[in-house]
Design a protein around this motif. Structure first.
Motif, short mmCIF file in Angstrom:
data_model
loop_
_atom_site.label_atom_id
_atom_site.label_comp_id
_atom_site.label_asym_id
_atom_site.label_seq_id
_atom_site.Cartn_x
_atom_site.Cartn_y
_atom_site.Cartn_z
N GLN A 87 0.82 -1.21 0.00
CA GLN A 87 0.00 0.00 0.00
C GLN A 87 0.85 1.26 0.00
O GLN A 87 0.50 2.26 -0.63
CB GLN A 87 -0.94 -0.03 1.21
N THR A 95 2.47 1.60 -3.69
CA THR A 95 1.52 1.85 -4.78
C THR A 95 0.57 2.99 -4.48
O THR A 95 -0.17 3.43 -5.37
CB THR A 95 0.69 0.58 -5.07
N LYS A 96 0.56 3.46 -3.22
CA LYS A 96 -0.40 4.48 -2.78
C LYS A 96 -1.83 4.03 -3.09
O LYS A 96 -2.68 4.83 -3.50
CB LYS A 96 -0.10 5.83 -3.44
N ASN A 97 -2.07 2.76 -2.89
CA ASN A 97 -3.34 2.14 -3.18
C ASN A 97 -3.87 1.48 -1.92
O ASN A 97 -3.25 0.54 -1.41
CB ASN A 97 -3.15 1.09 -4.30
N ALA A 149 -4.28 -2.43 -1.99
CA ALA A 149 -3.14 -3.30 -2.31
C ALA A 149 -2.92 -4.34 -1.22
O ALA A 149 -2.94 -4.02 -0.03
CB ALA A 149 -1.88 -2.46 -2.50
N THR A 191 -0.95 4.03 -11.91
CA THR A 191 -2.04 4.61 -11.12
C THR A 191 -2.64 3.52 -10.22
O THR A 191 -2.59 2.33 -10.56
CB THR A 191 -3.15 5.19 -12.01
N PRO A 192 -3.23 3.91 -9.09
CA PRO A 192 -3.85 2.91 -8.21
C PRO A 192 -4.91 2.07 -8.90
O PRO A 192 -4.99 0.86 -8.69
CB PRO A 192 -4.44 3.77 -7.08
N THR A 212 -4.80 -1.99 -9.48
CA THR A 212 -5.85 -2.86 -8.95
C THR A 212 -6.43 -3.75 -10.04
O THR A 212 -6.62 -4.96 -9.84
CB THR A 212 -6.97 -2.02 -8.31
N PHE A 222 -10.23 5.73 -3.62
CA PHE A 222 -8.78 5.69 -3.50
C PHE A 222 -8.20 6.93 -2.84
O PHE A 222 -7.01 7.00 -2.62
CB PHE A 222 -8.15 5.53 -4.90
#
Length: 334
Positions: free
Chosen positions: A82, A85-87, A90, A147-148, A152, A331
């Protein structure tokens, strides 16, 4: 953030360690065979070869150790995924890393009749690495770059692909199906300490490294340009974090199969407790992940007693509502 002062966070770690210890003891005591705390102590101090003592030493103890190790490892792996990926969605399960590791193990069992624990370990690492780099590569394609949302979607696609290939192999190979079916559902039942010994050195290295990259991950969260200006070697840090993720996720799959949702749920719970400082998040995730999997495994023993539910099913039941909640928030935390 619930715990704002460092003294409160340290106290929280002590409470977490105590809860982990209590969950560990409960995992040894509770189950289909009736035991007690005094009987469990007696099994280690005065082993007499009775059925109850054998169960405590040879079944319950390895099971508790594996649950604590795998739960903590998956939670820390999810935290670093996470962060990189800044997601918020994740995790090793959602991004296909667990599925890739599982596929490689099933291929080895189906075509080469592999039974070596050490070979399982290396194959799981290879499958996890292939899946991780494939998802990252596909998620980076296009003018917008990484991109997140693209990560995904790429992760879900590779997870579905590896899972489908795995099921296809098992359909045409009944022998392999018998060997790995319960393992594929995610389980800590019937595992021996030999499996832990085969994987623990790699997981221990990943844990150790995790406690030293937190400060740099904090800087990375401010943006690549800011982190670079503050002296962080972005490429080296990302590769290090990726290796940690592969060791933690691949090692966990080698021991217990593809257990899902711990890597999503626990990092968010840890952030609620201590905020976004990864120096605190890593140890909190390790403790909370172990606690969650231990409790889930205890519950799995009672749902359809005298039979048992694979613990991967229990974590899915716990994690699915949380996953829906995070997905609905979006997100950007809205």
């Amino acid at each position: 953030m619930l715990l704002r002062k460092n003294t409160h966070k340290v106290f929280g770690l002590l409470i977490g360690f105590l809860l982990l210890l209590l969950s560990f003891v409960a995992s040894i005591i509770y189950g289909y065979t009736d035991t007690s705390f005094s009987l469990a102590i007696d099994a280690f101090r005065n082993f007499d070869g009775s059925n109850e003592h054998i169960i405590v030493q040879s079944v319950r103890l390895p099971r508790a150790i594996i649950a604590a190790v795998v739960g903590g490892s998956l939670a820390i792996a999810g935290l670093w995924m996470q962060a990189l990926t800044k997601n918020p969605l994740a995790s090793p399960g959602i991004f296909g890393i667990n599925a890739g590791a599982s596929f490689f193990v099933v291929v080895a069992v189906s075509f080469f009749s592999v039974t070596s624990l050490q070979t399982y370990t290396w194959l799981a690492f290879a499958g996890a690495a292939l899946a991780a780099f494939a998802v990252y590569f596909i998620g980076s394609i296009g003018r917008e770059g990484l991109t997140p949302m693209k990560l995904t979607l790429a992760g879900a696609a590779f997870a579905a692909m590896f899972s489908s290939l795995t099921q296809g192999l098992l359909v045409v190979n009944e022998t392999a199906l018998d060997q790995v079916l319960f393992w594929l559902a995610g389980s800590v039942q019937g595992r021996s300490l030999d499996m832990v010994y085969a994987v623990l050195p790699y997981i221990a290295v990943a844990w150790f490294a995790s406690f030293f990259i937190g400060k740099k991950i904090n800087l990375l969260a401010m943006g690549d340009d800011v982190a670079t200006s503050l002296g962080v070697k972005i490429g080296f840090l990302k590769i290090t974090a990726a290796i940690i993720i592969i060791l933690l996720a691949g090692g966990s799959v080698a021991i217990a199969g593809p257990i899902v949702f711990i890597g999503i749920v626990i990092p968010h719970v840890a952030r609620y407790l201590v905020g976004t400082d990864h120096r605190w998040l890593a140890p909190y995730c390790g403790l909370l992940g172990g606690i969650l999997l231990l409790i889930a495994d205890i519950g799995a023993r009672y749902v359809i007693m005298p039979q048992e539910v694979p613990v991967g099913v229990m974590t899915a039941v716990i994690g699915t509502p949380f996953f829906i909640y995070i997905a609905r928030r979006g997100f950007h935390g809205k």
